[in-house]
Design an enzyme around this catalytic site. Sequence first.
Site, PDB file in Angstrom:
ATOM      1  N   HIS A 261     -17.892  -2.504  10.799  1.00  0.00           N
ATOM      2  CA  HIS A 261     -18.207  -2.862  12.183  1.00  0.00           C
ATOM      3  C   HIS A 261     -19.556  -3.592  12.210  1.00  0.00           C
ATOM      4  O   HIS A 261     -20.372  -3.421  11.300  1.00  0.00           O
ATOM      5  CB  HIS A 261     -18.261  -1.605  13.060  1.00  0.00           C
ATOM      6  CG  HIS A 261     -16.910  -1.017  13.324  1.00  0.00           C
ATOM      7  ND1 HIS A 261     -16.675  -0.096  14.311  1.00  0.00           N
ATOM      8  CD2 HIS A 261     -15.699  -1.245  12.734  1.00  0.00           C
ATOM      9  CE1 HIS A 261     -15.391   0.233  14.316  1.00  0.00           C
ATOM     10  NE2 HIS A 261     -14.778  -0.440  13.375  1.00  0.00           N
TER      11      HIS A 261
ATOM     12  N   TYR B 161     -12.178   5.929   5.189  1.00  0.00           N
ATOM     13  CA  TYR B 161     -11.479   5.295   4.076  1.00  0.00           C
ATOM     14  C   TYR B 161     -11.859   5.910   2.737  1.00  0.00           C
ATOM     15  O   TYR B 161     -11.079   5.891   1.801  1.00  0.00           O
ATOM     16  CB  TYR B 161     -11.678   3.773   4.112  1.00  0.00           C
ATOM     17  CG  TYR B 161     -10.697   3.154   5.074  1.00  0.00           C
ATOM     18  CD1 TYR B 161      -9.371   2.981   4.707  1.00  0.00           C
ATOM     19  CD2 TYR B 161     -11.070   2.817   6.372  1.00  0.00           C
ATOM     20  CE1 TYR B 161      -8.440   2.471   5.587  1.00  0.00           C
ATOM     21  CE2 TYR B 161     -10.149   2.305   7.261  1.00  0.00           C
ATOM     22  CZ  TYR B 161      -8.829   2.131   6.863  1.00  0.00           C
ATOM     23  OH  TYR B 161      -7.902   1.643   7.740  1.00  0.00           O
ATOM     24  N   GLN B 162     -13.045   6.443   2.652  1.00  0.00           N
ATOM     25  CA  GLN B 162     -13.407   7.161   1.426  1.00  0.00           C
ATOM     26  C   GLN B 162     -12.439   8.319   1.217  1.00  0.00           C
ATOM     27  O   GLN B 162     -11.922   8.522   0.117  1.00  0.00           O
ATOM     28  CB  GLN B 162     -14.844   7.677   1.501  1.00  0.00           C
ATOM     29  CG  GLN B 162     -15.240   8.487   0.258  1.00  0.00           C
ATOM     30  CD  GLN B 162     -16.732   8.569   0.046  1.00  0.00           C
ATOM     31  OE1 GLN B 162     -17.505   7.951   0.765  1.00  0.00           O
ATOM     32  NE2 GLN B 162     -17.148   9.330  -0.942  1.00  0.00           N
TER      33      GLN B 162
ATOM     34  N   HIS C 158     -13.206  -3.234   6.734  1.00  0.00           N
ATOM     35  CA  HIS C 158     -13.196  -2.182   7.747  1.00  0.00           C
ATOM     36  C   HIS C 158     -14.555  -1.973   8.409  1.00  0.00           C
ATOM     37  O   HIS C 158     -14.744  -1.025   9.166  1.00  0.00           O
ATOM     38  CB  HIS C 158     -12.690  -0.870   7.135  1.00  0.00           C
ATOM     39  CG  HIS C 158     -11.240  -0.928   6.793  1.00  0.00           C
ATOM     40  ND1 HIS C 158     -10.272  -1.131   7.744  1.00  0.00           N
ATOM     41  CD2 HIS C 158     -10.581  -0.849   5.603  1.00  0.00           C
ATOM     42  CE1 HIS C 158      -9.079  -1.155   7.169  1.00  0.00           C
ATOM     43  NE2 HIS C 158      -9.240  -1.005   5.866  1.00  0.00           N
TER      44      HIS C 158
ATOM     45  N   ASP D 252     -19.994   7.480  18.267  1.00  0.00           N
ATOM     46  CA  ASP D 252     -19.537   6.242  17.643  1.00  0.00           C
ATOM     47  C   ASP D 252     -18.068   6.126  18.052  1.00  0.00           C
ATOM     48  O   ASP D 252     -17.293   7.057  17.840  1.00  0.00           O
ATOM     49  CB  ASP D 252     -19.689   6.374  16.119  1.00  0.00           C
ATOM     50  CG  ASP D 252     -19.321   5.103  15.368  1.00  0.00           C
ATOM     51  OD1 ASP D 252     -18.477   4.326  15.873  1.00  0.00           O
ATOM     52  OD2 ASP D 252     -19.850   4.889  14.277  1.00  0.00           O
TER      53      ASP D 252
ATOM     54  N   LEU E 190       0.830  -1.196   0.000  1.00  0.00           N
ATOM     55  CA  LEU E 190       0.000   0.000   0.000  1.00  0.00           C
ATOM     56  C   LEU E 190       0.871   1.254   0.000  1.00  0.00           C
ATOM     57  O   LEU E 190       0.658   2.180  -0.786  1.00  0.00           O
ATOM     58  CB  LEU E 190      -0.921  -0.017   1.226  1.00  0.00           C
ATOM     59  CG  LEU E 190      -1.731   1.255   1.458  1.00  0.00           C
ATOM     60  CD1 LEU E 190      -2.663   1.531   0.278  1.00  0.00           C
ATOM     61  CD2 LEU E 190      -2.556   1.132   2.734  1.00  0.00           C
TER      62      LEU E 190
ATOM     63  N   HIS F 112      -6.893  -0.509  -0.931  1.00  0.00           N
ATOM     64  CA  HIS F 112      -5.479  -0.801  -1.167  1.00  0.00           C
ATOM     65  C   HIS F 112      -5.207  -0.920  -2.672  1.00  0.00           C
ATOM     66  O   HIS F 112      -4.261  -0.345  -3.208  1.00  0.00           O
ATOM     67  CB  HIS F 112      -5.084  -2.128  -0.499  1.00  0.00           C
ATOM     68  CG  HIS F 112      -4.944  -2.036   0.986  1.00  0.00           C
ATOM     69  ND1 HIS F 112      -4.411  -3.045   1.746  1.00  0.00           N
ATOM     70  CD2 HIS F 112      -5.262  -1.064   1.848  1.00  0.00           C
ATOM     71  CE1 HIS F 112      -4.419  -2.693   3.020  1.00  0.00           C
ATOM     72  NE2 HIS F 112      -4.944  -1.501   3.104  1.00  0.00           N
TER      73      HIS F 112
END
Lengths: 760, 760
Positions: free
Chosen positions: B444, B289-290, B442, B462, B161, B215
Amino acid sequence: MELNKKAIISACLSVLLLGFVFSCKAQNETSSKNTQSSNSGGHPKLIITKAGVEKIRAELGNIPIFDATLKMAQEEVDAEIALGIDTPIPKDFSGGYTHVRHKRNFFMLEKAGLLYQILDDEKYAKYVKDMFFQYAAMYKDLPVHPQTRSYARGKLFWQCLNDSNWLVYASQGYDCIYEYLSPEERETLETDLFKPFADYISIENPQFYNRVHNHSTWGNAAVGMIALVMDDAELLHRALYGIENDGLDKNAKDNDGGFIKDPEGRAGFLANLEEPFSPDGYYTEGPYYQRYAMYPFLIFSEALNNVKPELKIFEHKDGVLLKAVDALLNLSDADGDFFPLNDGQKGMSYYSKELVTAVDIAYLHGGKNAGLLSIAEKQNRVLLDDSGLAIALGIKNGEAKPFEKKSVNLSDGPDGKQGGVAVLRNDDLEVVFKYAAQGLSHGHYDKLSFSMYENGQEVIQDYGLARFVNIEQKGGGNYLKENKTWAKQTIAHNTITQNGKSHFQGKYEIGSKHHSVLDFYDFSNDQIKVVSAHEANAYPGTILHRTMAVISDKDFEKPYVLDIMRVTSDKANQYDFPYYFLGQVMETNFKYQTPEVLKPLGAKHGYQHLFVEAQGQANQENVKLSWLNAGRFHTLTTVTDNQDEVFLTRIGAADPEFNLRKEPALMLRKSQTKDAVFASVIESHGSYSPVSENAVNSHSNITKIEVIHNDANYTAVSIMDLQGHSKVFIVSNKTASKEANHKLKIHDDTFQWTGSYYFK
Amino acid sequence: MELNKKAIISACLSVLLLGFVFSCKAQNETSSKNTQSSNSGGHPKLIITKAGVEKIRAELGNIPIFDATLKMAQEEVDAEIALGIDTPIPKDFSGGYTHVRHKRNFFMLEKAGLLYQILDDEKYAKYVKDMFFQYAAMYKDLPVHPQTRSYARGKLFWQCLNDSNWLVYASQGYDCIYEYLSPEERETLETDLFKPFADYISIENPQFYNRVHNHSTWGNAAVGMIALVMDDAELLHRALYGIENDGLDKNAKDNDGGFIKDPEGRAGFLANLEEPFSPDGYYTEGPYYQRYAMYPFLIFSEALNNVKPELKIFEHKDGVLLKAVDALLNLSDADGDFFPLNDGQKGMSYYSKELVTAVDIAYLHGGKNAGLLSIAEKQNRVLLDDSGLAIALGIKNGEAKPFEKKSVNLSDGPDGKQGGVAVLRNDDLEVVFKYAAQGLSHGHYDKLSFSMYENGQEVIQDYGLARFVNIEQKGGGNYLKENKTWAKQTIAHNTITQNGKSHFQGKYEIGSKHHSVLDFYDFSNDQIKVVSAHEANAYPGTILHRTMAVISDKDFEKPYVLDIMRVTSDKANQYDFPYYFLGQVMETNFKYQTPEVLKPLGAKHGYQHLFVEAQGQANQENVKLSWLNAGRFHTLTTVTDNQDEVFLTRIGAADPEFNLRKEPALMLRKSQTKDAVFASVIESHGSYSPVSENAVNSHSNITKIEVIHNDANYTAVSIMDLQGHSKVFIVSNKTASKEANHKLKIHDDTFQWTGSYYFK
């Protein structure tokens, strides 16, 4: 010595009294040199003056910060006028409706009065007048407040303290509309409201009024200010000198456990000015209460200065009131928050209204210090009176300069001989070291404690008080029982607890008799700021001697704190020594066990409020803890041997009402030890940003610290960094003078120096 | 249906592929309509273009935000040039020296390249060239990185990565100095460095490269960008469409537990663009992650747009990339911090460099939305290229408008049919409601969970991830084991845990197959924003149906949140339902015991990380908890009966490395219950200032809430305030359509309405 002091103070008071009586009689014959005197010029004269009103009106619209404050006040008062006047029958504690309403009312009385003067709009005068008459109608037959908790219950509020607040503000409102009222109206108000009000908080409550205490200062100021407006010499005398035969029991105590009767029988405003302030302007209860007390001190002093300039109140005790403003500003962190010494609520700051008053009055009457203008700019509001005008003009004329805080040492005690508080400053680091007297009823049992800040953020915290001021659901907004069982106890502070008991056994009677003693401080070197003091009475037979330094070292990214606590005792003891770091643990270098079940550390003296989250044996040389808080890394490195224990604790045990903050500490324990040296370095290093996700310089720069010498004469600590550079700090345990010459051989090195300490 | 979808996607990809091959061959004959094409114009052409350079040079000194960014970059690069080039032998994890150094290097390659173009100063070109040659000399013989933790080890970094990050930035640097280098020099660099580098992260690591995963997006973009600079059609094909026969095991997983092989065998940049983004631009892993993925998506797309405009990459999937920028900005709170859904580190915000890229590129290629200019103003920096110039000119010309965030519903899944995320906004309140798909590795286990914000402050949190990204001493800066044992577990979230087990038993294989289902959302009414969804697979046999509303009510000071969780099951269960409030407990209305010793709530599924601080039996009607945070009061009022239990818990048990934040929750428990309704209101009210010490409106305004009706068709809740006003909210459990007509009799009242819900 003690007797001499008393005699001198008594003599001074007598002279002042005589001077005052003389001035009262002679007031029309003598002409004051102080051009601000408006004594003979009618009303207003107290805070805003007739001359001030004229100047303000001439400048209006052209003094931005004043104009903006005026606009806010106008909006606020207009909204209240629209809402209508309410003077409810008193019923509630702080935070409850009747309390909040009466509190709001007295602010309105003052503000509307000022608006009447400045804007010359009768609606404001009428509003004040109507409210006063409503109060007068109610007050005559008003019983004592129904809440019985206070040692001195008020009538409008649950304690006389708040009633006094009311009168301090109401006096200003009355002064502003004095000439708007007819003589008959004034007669009614004075007979039905102001005189009985003043009598109630003074002669009917001597246990409140006749003390040396911030409560009494409010009482004295309240009586004095209404006296000045009404031109009542007897009340003014009572304000300045107290009640002569008060009949108070010398063992009586207030709700906070403080003694009521002054041991030397002093009372009144001048005694209150004499006693709690040190010559450096430090107020013995600490900055939070100094802030609170500053308002009545300054507002009444300004009134005295305006109406009785011949008293030269601002020159009293070598200008202590103006020094006190400077001291108080220096007792704030980079954000302006006051250090929460003793009972202090965190977050109180120089943005408070009391400090707006303090800064404005100190500016006008203290030689127009341009540094105060920059504080006023930050406050972004001013008093709507002569002093506020002066500030507004100063700012408008571009005269503001930064208020520079430097390292300061502030003595405690009326004569400056009862220990003190030092603030060591270097770059963004601030260390607050407390070696003061007990601090009256608001004092904590925390001799030689300290706290550490970086750029306004707490690194090692002082817990402050256990109270949510004015939040009704938390014990009526008053002190919670955890204030006594936790916040005041020694184990709640970053200092030594011996054998699990607080200093002076946690007893106010004992603590009040003692204070720590300064050995030396030295701020003369840019590289290193040092203070050293000792405490011999907290634990009879044991001497605690602590030396703290903030050191700038080119081999380190930022200044670091060196902390040497040397303990000597006549017997073996257990020494517990916590560091209340704030933040998330990053790294440790010692082995510990984390119990599956959390148990309290002990049963009393505050230990019952600490959970043990981890426990381990210390390393032979150094224990290290790193943590992250608010984007900065910090590391504590401390000299240990493998007999020492290390605890990671968390506040919050035995806290059924969730009154405490669940914050962590690292605690060192030496058991069965007579003499000991705790030597530590606290580094602040690097940074972390959750936006860039860069961790910069996240590790300690210290390889090892070591106590390389310790005896009755000297204690020496070496600090070695990662690159192998080694520094040595030596403090003389006997001769702290600047002039003394020293020579010490440690291993193969000979150290020779002149002065209180060695560092190289 | 599923087969049809696959077929359509395959067909689309084939058409694109054909189109691309055609365009490669025909590139010199066809003339693109896109005037930004610089394909035939030499270098630079990738991000900054030859035409852009000319325009920038013409405007320099006259575009404040661009000039300021340029100055910062220049200072940064000049400092690095002075420091000298270092390309150390790779050794460390994130946060360690070699990692940080190589990371810094790739930023320098890009920045220095841009400076060379903009400032026309050869020293920058030489710096980039020298560094490239140093890398080329090293790379040839460089072994795989010595750290073995990753499923796909890199060479410069511990994972491919980061090597891909390097190549994405280095490609830009190479493009900028391409014409500065001789053909021989280019040949050397391409042969010794760029081609083997691109091969290593792709064909030598298909398990990294050939996935649908953020990735792989980096890998694809890296290969594609160097391909565009080198004009290498084979590499570009590999970037866009992946490796054909990758030989990957379909059961293989990565370090996070995510499947490697795409079930439908898709790979490459276009598949990555197709798959994780919903048609609304929501990225299935969540905003954190976006944000991370947006950089390679947008930077490679911009490069494609510049070099291969005929691909119309920004129009792909109905303009999903530009929609994604808008979605991402809407997934941030009032301060610009992204909601930490799934594995998200708190504090990441639109101030990150990825969002500077996203905003600038979206502005230039997305129709110059003036709202983006106001975000760019806050960011206070721009890309030093054509898009940054466009932003700088827009700001300079005063075209910025506020970026207005409204309530949004963002579907999840490639076709928008896999649940979603809704953000309800009303005044300063924001409720984030998650009814999405698993979110890849990723994700939950938190079906129908929510979080609540007031003006950027968390009210109900959160937890986010359990990781300190890039902080070496915390597990190499990587995911901590508590991320799996705590942060991903259901009990860590504000939703229901049944029988002490996480949704889908906490198993990724199961969770990945399912998603929650939207019943309706309605943002059309200013007074009330509503969303409703259900989850039938988290616990087979049990249906969770949650409806959340943010309601503006003139009888309340601020909007409040209504939360109705309806549970139906085929058997009796235990339902645990926590609210992770942040702040200090002010008041409760139920009896509880606080144990002297803190024990964990359970042994697994995250329960082992919770201490029980208090436990009690609920009241017959309502349980209330008030707390104070950041100067605001909040109250949770929830319908209970006296069989329910209430727990006050605190995170932090079984946490030997102190990796968790010790934060509180109130948890409701219903035992031996088949069907249940949890109905709650969360109010934000009043304020407290430690400076004024005023507590305003510190009490809840609710007398009682009640479930007045609940059956298969309807659930109705009444809310009564202190003044006795009563409101009723009814949700249809069967027919959620806007058009449906409903009639329901409750006690003596008949309710009749059209639409998804009733409120009055």
